[in-house]
Motif scaffolding. Structure first.
Motif, PDB file in Angstrom:
ATOM      1  N   ASP A  35       0.815  -1.222   0.000  1.00 40.42           N
ATOM      2  CA  ASP A  35       0.000   0.000   0.000  1.00 40.42           C
ATOM      3  C   ASP A  35       0.851   1.276   0.000  1.00 40.42           C
ATOM      4  OD1 ASP A  35       0.891   0.186   2.633  1.00 40.42           O
ATOM      5  OD2 ASP A  35      -1.089  -0.008   3.528  1.00 40.42           O
ATOM      6  N   ARG A  36       2.166   1.120  -0.246  1.00 38.57           N
ATOM      7  CA  ARG A  36       3.125   2.227  -0.354  1.00 38.57           C
ATOM      8  C   ARG A  36       3.422   2.881   0.985  1.00 38.57           C
ATOM      9  NH1 ARG A  36      -0.331   4.553  -5.017  1.00 38.57           N
ATOM     10  NH2 ARG A  36      -0.890   5.901  -3.304  1.00 38.57           N
ATOM     11  N   LYS A  37       3.321   2.105   2.065  1.00 38.08           N
ATOM     12  CA  LYS A  37       3.582   2.644   3.404  1.00 38.08           C
ATOM     13  C   LYS A  37       4.507   1.739   4.208  1.00 38.08           C
ATOM     14  CE  LYS A  37      -0.749   5.037   3.704  1.00 38.08           C
ATOM     15  NZ  LYS A  37      -2.144   4.835   3.836  1.00 38.08           N
ATOM     16  N   VAL A  38       5.290   2.377   5.065  1.00 32.17           N
ATOM     17  CA  VAL A  38       6.017   1.694   6.127  1.00 32.17           C
ATOM     18  C   VAL A  38       5.440   2.227   7.424  1.00 32.17           C
ATOM     19  CG1 VAL A  38       8.239   1.366   7.276  1.00 32.17           C
ATOM     20  CG2 VAL A  38       8.132   1.429   4.784  1.00 32.17           C
ATOM     21  N   ILE A  39       5.024   1.317   8.297  1.00 32.65           N
ATOM     22  CA  ILE A  39       4.468   1.733   9.580  1.00 32.65           C
ATOM     23  C   ILE A  39       5.402   1.286  10.702  1.00 32.65           C
ATOM     24  CG2 ILE A  39       2.533   1.544  11.202  1.00 32.65           C
ATOM     25  CD1 ILE A  39       0.689   1.099   8.822  1.00 32.65           C
ATOM     26  N   LYS A  40       5.682   2.216  11.605  1.00 34.13           N
ATOM     27  CA  LYS A  40       6.444   1.914  12.821  1.00 34.13           C
ATOM     28  C   LYS A  40       5.419   1.647  13.917  1.00 34.13           C
ATOM     29  CE  LYS A  40       9.624   4.031  16.121  1.00 34.13           C
ATOM     30  NZ  LYS A  40      10.309   5.280  16.474  1.00 34.13           N
ATOM     31  N   TRP A  41       5.448   0.433  14.479  1.00 30.68           N
ATOM     32  CA  TRP A  41       4.492  -0.001  15.496  1.00 30.68           C
ATOM     33  C   TRP A  41       5.166  -0.094  16.851  1.00 30.68           C
ATOM     34  CZ3 TRP A  41      -0.407  -0.992  13.672  1.00 30.68           C
ATOM     35  CH2 TRP A  41      -0.540  -1.227  12.305  1.00 30.68           C
ATOM     36  N   ASN A  42       4.472   0.297  17.886  1.00 29.12           N
ATOM     37  CA  ASN A  42       4.901   0.056  19.256  1.00 29.12           C
ATOM     38  C   ASN A  42       4.525  -1.386  19.574  1.00 29.12           C
ATOM     39  OD1 ASN A  42       4.564  -0.246  22.178  1.00 29.12           O
ATOM     40  ND2 ASN A  42       5.000   1.945  22.250  1.00 29.12           N
ATOM     41  N   LYS A  44       4.610  -3.176  22.326  1.00 23.38           N
ATOM     42  CA  LYS A  44       3.928  -3.436  23.598  1.00 23.38           C
ATOM     43  C   LYS A  44       2.408  -3.301  23.484  1.00 23.38           C
ATOM     44  CE  LYS A  44       4.294  -2.386  28.475  1.00 23.38           C
ATOM     45  NZ  LYS A  44       5.020  -1.651  29.504  1.00 23.38           N
ATOM     46  N   ASN A  45       1.943  -2.235  22.827  1.00 24.74           N
ATOM     47  CA  ASN A  45       0.489  -2.033  22.753  1.00 24.74           C
ATOM     48  C   ASN A  45      -0.066  -2.076  21.331  1.00 24.74           C
ATOM     49  OD1 ASN A  45       1.259   0.436  21.705  1.00 24.74           O
ATOM     50  ND2 ASN A  45       0.807   1.576  23.561  1.00 24.74           N
ATOM     51  N   CYS A  46       0.761  -2.455  20.353  1.00 24.69           N
ATOM     52  CA  CYS A  46       0.359  -2.594  18.947  1.00 24.69           C
ATOM     53  C   CYS A  46      -0.221  -1.316  18.355  1.00 24.69           C
ATOM     54  CB  CYS A  46      -0.629  -3.748  18.782  1.00 24.69           C
ATOM     55  SG  CYS A  46       0.078  -5.346  19.118  1.00 24.69           S
ATOM     56  N   SER A  47       0.246  -0.173  18.801  1.00 18.02           N
ATOM     57  CA  SER A  47      -0.237   1.092  18.255  1.00 18.02           C
ATOM     58  C   SER A  47       0.739   1.601  17.193  1.00 18.02           C
ATOM     59  CB  SER A  47      -0.392   2.133  19.361  1.00 18.02           C
ATOM     60  OG  SER A  47       0.870   2.428  19.931  1.00 18.02           O
ATOM     61  N   LYS A  48       0.225   2.399  16.266  1.00 19.83           N
ATOM     62  CA  LYS A  48       1.063   3.014  15.246  1.00 19.83           C
ATOM     63  C   LYS A  48       1.800   4.187  15.862  1.00 19.83           C
ATOM     64  CE  LYS A  48      -2.162   2.354  11.481  1.00 19.83           C
ATOM     65  NZ  LYS A  48      -2.894   3.054  10.406  1.00 19.83           N
ATOM     66  N   ASP A  49       3.098   4.229  15.692  1.00 14.99           N
ATOM     67  CA  ASP A  49       3.888   5.370  16.137  1.00 14.99           C
ATOM     68  C   ASP A  49       4.096   6.366  15.008  1.00 14.99           C
ATOM     69  OD1 ASP A  49       4.118   4.489  18.718  1.00 14.99           O
ATOM     70  OD2 ASP A  49       6.297   4.467  18.731  1.00 14.99           O
ATOM     71  N   PHE A  50       4.266   5.857  13.799  1.00 14.86           N
ATOM     72  CA  PHE A  50       4.532   6.739  12.676  1.00 14.86           C
ATOM     73  C   PHE A  50       4.283   5.990  11.377  1.00 14.86           C
ATOM     74  CE2 PHE A  50       6.882   9.591   9.907  1.00 14.86           C
ATOM     75  CZ  PHE A  50       6.630  10.833  10.477  1.00 14.86           C
ATOM     76  N   THR A  51       3.870   6.715  10.337  1.00 14.41           N
ATOM     77  CA  THR A  51       3.686   6.140   9.011  1.00 14.41           C
ATOM     78  C   THR A  51       4.566   6.899   8.019  1.00 14.41           C
ATOM     79  OG1 THR A  51       1.399   5.535   9.501  1.00 14.41           O
ATOM     80  CG2 THR A  51       2.018   5.629   7.193  1.00 14.41           C
ATOM     81  N   TYR A  52       5.343   6.157   7.238  1.00 22.00           N
ATOM     82  CA  TYR A  52       6.203   6.721   6.213  1.00 22.00           C
ATOM     83  C   TYR A  52       5.584   6.383   4.851  1.00 22.00           C
ATOM     84  CZ  TYR A  52       9.474   6.464  10.126  1.00 22.00           C
ATOM     85  OH  TYR A  52      10.064   6.571  11.354  1.00 22.00           O
ATOM     86  N   VAL A  60      11.223  -3.757   0.943  1.00 27.27           N
ATOM     87  CA  VAL A  60      12.277  -4.133   1.878  1.00 27.27           C
ATOM     88  C   VAL A  60      12.531  -3.011   2.892  1.00 27.27           C
ATOM     89  CG1 VAL A  60      14.148  -3.311   0.392  1.00 27.27           C
ATOM     90  CG2 VAL A  60      14.601  -5.122   2.034  1.00 27.27           C
ATOM     91  N   ILE A  61      12.893  -3.421   4.114  1.00 27.83           N
ATOM     92  CA  ILE A  61      13.274  -2.496   5.187  1.00 27.83           C
ATOM     93  C   ILE A  61      14.606  -2.974   5.756  1.00 27.83           C
ATOM     94  CG2 ILE A  61      12.636  -1.497   7.416  1.00 27.83           C
ATOM     95  CD1 ILE A  61       9.833  -2.608   6.977  1.00 27.83           C
ATOM     96  N   CYS A  62      15.480  -2.037   6.053  1.00 26.27           N
ATOM     97  CA  CYS A  62      16.735  -2.348   6.727  1.00 26.27           C
ATOM     98  C   CYS A  62      16.929  -1.315   7.832  1.00 26.27           C
ATOM     99  CB  CYS A  62      17.891  -2.306   5.736  1.00 26.27           C
ATOM    100  SG  CYS A  62      19.472  -2.772   6.461  1.00 26.27           S
ATOM    101  N   LEU A  63      17.207  -1.771   9.042  1.00 25.24           N
ATOM    102  CA  LEU A  63      17.417  -0.876  10.182  1.00 25.24           C
ATOM    103  C   LEU A  63      18.877  -0.922  10.611  1.00 25.24           C
ATOM    104  CD1 LEU A  63      14.350  -1.984  12.313  1.00 25.24           C
ATOM    105  CD2 LEU A  63      14.515   0.042  10.867  1.00 25.24           C
ATOM    106  N   SER A  64      19.423   0.225  10.984  1.00 26.59           N
ATOM    107  CA  SER A  64      20.777   0.248  11.521  1.00 26.59           C
ATOM    108  C   SER A  64      20.764  -0.343  12.927  1.00 26.59           C
ATOM    109  CB  SER A  64      21.323   1.676  11.554  1.00 26.59           C
ATOM    110  OG  SER A  64      20.603   2.462  12.478  1.00 26.59           O
ATOM    111  N   ASN A  65      21.911  -0.789  13.391  1.00 24.01           N
ATOM    112  CA  ASN A  65      22.001  -1.385  14.731  1.00 24.01           C
ATOM    113  C   ASN A  65      21.622  -0.419  15.836  1.00 24.01           C
ATOM    114  OD1 ASN A  65      22.732  -3.866  13.761  1.00 24.01           O
ATOM    115  ND2 ASN A  65      24.921  -3.508  13.980  1.00 24.01           N
ATOM    116  N   SER A  66      21.758   0.862  15.587  1.00 24.39           N
ATOM    117  CA  SER A  66      21.421   1.870  16.587  1.00 24.39           C
ATOM    118  C   SER A  66      19.949   2.280  16.535  1.00 24.39           C
ATOM    119  CB  SER A  66      22.281   3.115  16.374  1.00 24.39           C
ATOM    120  OG  SER A  66      21.950   3.719  15.125  1.00 24.39           O
ATOM    121  N   ASN A  67      19.202   1.773  15.545  1.00 27.17           N
ATOM    122  CA  ASN A  67      17.809   2.181  15.284  1.00 27.17           C
ATOM    123  C   ASN A  67      17.722   3.650  14.892  1.00 27.17           C
ATOM    124  OD1 ASN A  67      16.596  -0.306  15.717  1.00 27.17           O
ATOM    125  ND2 ASN A  67      16.366   0.067  17.897  1.00 27.17           N
ATOM    126  N   LYS A  68      18.834   4.276  14.600  1.00 33.88           N
ATOM    127  CA  LYS A  68      18.838   5.684  14.219  1.00 33.88           C
ATOM    128  C   LYS A  68      18.451   5.871  12.748  1.00 33.88           C
ATOM    129  CE  LYS A  68      21.679   9.830  14.513  1.00 33.88           C
ATOM    130  NZ  LYS A  68      22.962  10.390  14.924  1.00 33.88           N
TER     131      LYS A  68
END
Length: 76
Positions: A35-42, A44-52, A60-68
């Motif tokens: 759907d052309r979105k990346v969602i960052k989910w919390n 613990k409570n399955c809530s959306k924190d942010f949508t890109y 594909v998604i790749c995260l740095s080791n620092s999560n930065k």
């Protein structure tokens, strides 16, 4: 031996999910979707924190080791 798993239901995408990634600290889940979105989910409570938003289906998604940093790839 029987394994028991807790399930979590993440509702928010309108098309199929292409990839899921856990943050290194286990606090967040990132979902990439057709759907052309990346969602960052919390987690613990399955809530959306942010949508890109993307221009095309995110594959594909790749995260740095620092999560930065988060790198994503779409189908354009």
């Amino acid at each position: 031996m029987t394994s028991t798993y807790k399930t979590k239901n993440l509702q928010g995408h309108e098309r199929p999910i292409k990839q899921l990634k856990f943050s290194i600290d286990g606090k967040y889940i990132y979902s990439a979707s057709a759907d052309r979105k990346v969602i960052k989910w919390n987690y613990k409570n399955c809530s959306k924190d942010f949508t890109y938003d993307h221009q095309a289906s995110v594959n594909v998604i790749c995260l740095s080791n620092s999560n930065k940093y988060m790198f994503t790839g779409d189908s354009t």
